[in-house]
Design an enzyme around this catalytic site. Structure first.
Site, PDB file in Angstrom:
ATOM      1  N   HIS A 149       1.226  -1.324  -0.023  1.00  0.00           N
ATOM      2  CA  HIS A 149      -0.514   0.133  -0.285  1.00  0.00           C
ATOM      3  C   HIS A 149       0.591   1.203   0.093  1.00  0.00           C
ATOM      4  O   HIS A 149       2.284   1.752   0.429  1.00  0.00           O
ATOM      5  CB  HIS A 149      -0.946  -0.183   0.687  1.00  0.00           C
ATOM      6  CG  HIS A 149      -0.171   0.522   2.828  1.00  0.00           C
ATOM      7  ND1 HIS A 149      -0.202   1.503   3.014  1.00  0.00           N
ATOM      8  CD2 HIS A 149       0.022   0.313   3.517  1.00  0.00           C
ATOM      9  CE1 HIS A 149      -0.023   1.897   3.910  1.00  0.00           C
ATOM     10  NE2 HIS A 149       1.039   0.665   4.653  1.00  0.00           N
ATOM     11  N   CYS A 150       0.156   2.690  -0.786  1.00  0.00           N
ATOM     12  CA  CYS A 150       1.208   3.322  -0.361  1.00  0.00           C
ATOM     13  C   CYS A 150      -0.563   4.562   0.196  1.00  0.00           C
ATOM     14  O   CYS A 150      -0.221   4.244   0.502  1.00  0.00           O
ATOM     15  CB  CYS A 150       1.407   3.831  -2.264  1.00  0.00           C
ATOM     16  SG  CYS A 150      -0.262   3.966  -2.924  1.00  0.00           S
ATOM     17  N   ASN A 151      -0.369   5.734   0.113  1.00  0.00           N
ATOM     18  CA  ASN A 151      -1.484   6.382   0.208  1.00  0.00           C
ATOM     19  C   ASN A 151      -3.192   5.923  -0.369  1.00  0.00           C
ATOM     20  O   ASN A 151      -3.691   6.040   0.654  1.00  0.00           O
ATOM     21  CB  ASN A 151      -1.429   8.545   0.178  1.00  0.00           C
ATOM     22  CG  ASN A 151      -1.874   9.034   0.527  1.00  0.00           C
ATOM     23  OD1 ASN A 151      -2.671   8.595   1.065  1.00  0.00           O
ATOM     24  ND2 ASN A 151      -1.954  10.082   0.119  1.00  0.00           N
TER      25      ASN A 151
END
Length: 221
Positions: A149-151
């Site tokens: 995941h990232c943002n």
């Protein structure tokens, strides 16, 4: 009355509105990633109650949709990574966090690896591939399930997962992109990442040709 040619000649990039991405951490701190003309200009931390003039409407809804790329490889946003029910539902054991300024929520429940990557076209996303791929492979070998995941789970994390599939499955960029897009339709790696992923394919094809030529040379000697 201005002609189209006159308007084009009068165009200036300096008049374009800057673009920025806001990340809200678990502590409520807000981090602004600001870039313009495909280059990073400032990464600024601001107080939770201050307002930045970024020209967007803040979306407060949670994105808990998780893209299942493989039974053991998932792609999502920081919202999914911070929702324990969602993580348990998908039997997550490992979490690869490639966001900038997003803390890990459940340190005692999951195995984490954090790599701060800026979501700007100038970022060399390929330079992060080896350590990302190693973590994903380790999770797989331990029969785990890894969430990348990232943002927003749209650009950075998507680029990493696409690159991983290209490397591990030995498939083309188009094939890997389609697989990830089908699993999580919202993905949209920035233009710089897309260009680098295509270059990554060319590099792998070149190495494969070199290896074939090397094997042919060995067999003829």
């Amino acid at each position: 009355m201005h002609s189209l040619n006159q308007e084009i000649k009068a165009f200036s990039r300096n008049n374009l509105r800057k673009q920025c991405t806001r990340v809200t951490t678990l502590t409520g701190k807000k981090i602004i990633e600001t870039w313009k003309d495909a280059r990073i200009h400032v990464v600024e931390e601001v107080e939770p109650n201050s307002e930045g003039d970024c020209g967007y409407v803040q979306d407060l809804s949670l994105d808990l949709q998780v893209g299942v790329i493989k039974p053991w490889l998932l792609l999502g946003s920081q919202d999914a990574a911070h929702d324990l029910d969602t993580l348990k539902k998908h039997k997550v054991t490992h979490i690869l966090n490639v966001a900038y300024g997003v803390e890990n929520a459940f340190l005692s429940d999951f195995t984490y690896k954090s790599i701060s990557i800026l979501d700007v076209p100038d970022t060399n996303i390929l330079s992060y591939f080896p350590e990302c791929f190693e973590f994903i492979e380790q999770a797989k070998m331990k029969d785990g399930v890894v969430l990348v995941h990232c943002n927003a789970g749209i650009s950075r994390a998507a680029a990493v997962v696409i690159g991983f599939l290209m490397n591990s499955e030995e498939i083309s960029f188009n094939s890997a992109h389609s697989l990830v897009k089908n699993a999580r339709p919202s993905i949209c790696p920035n233009a710089g990442f897309m260009e680098q992923l295509r270059a990554y394919q060319q590099s792998k094809e070149s190495k494969k040709c070199d290896k074939i030529q090397e094997l042919k040379g060995d067999s003829s000697s």
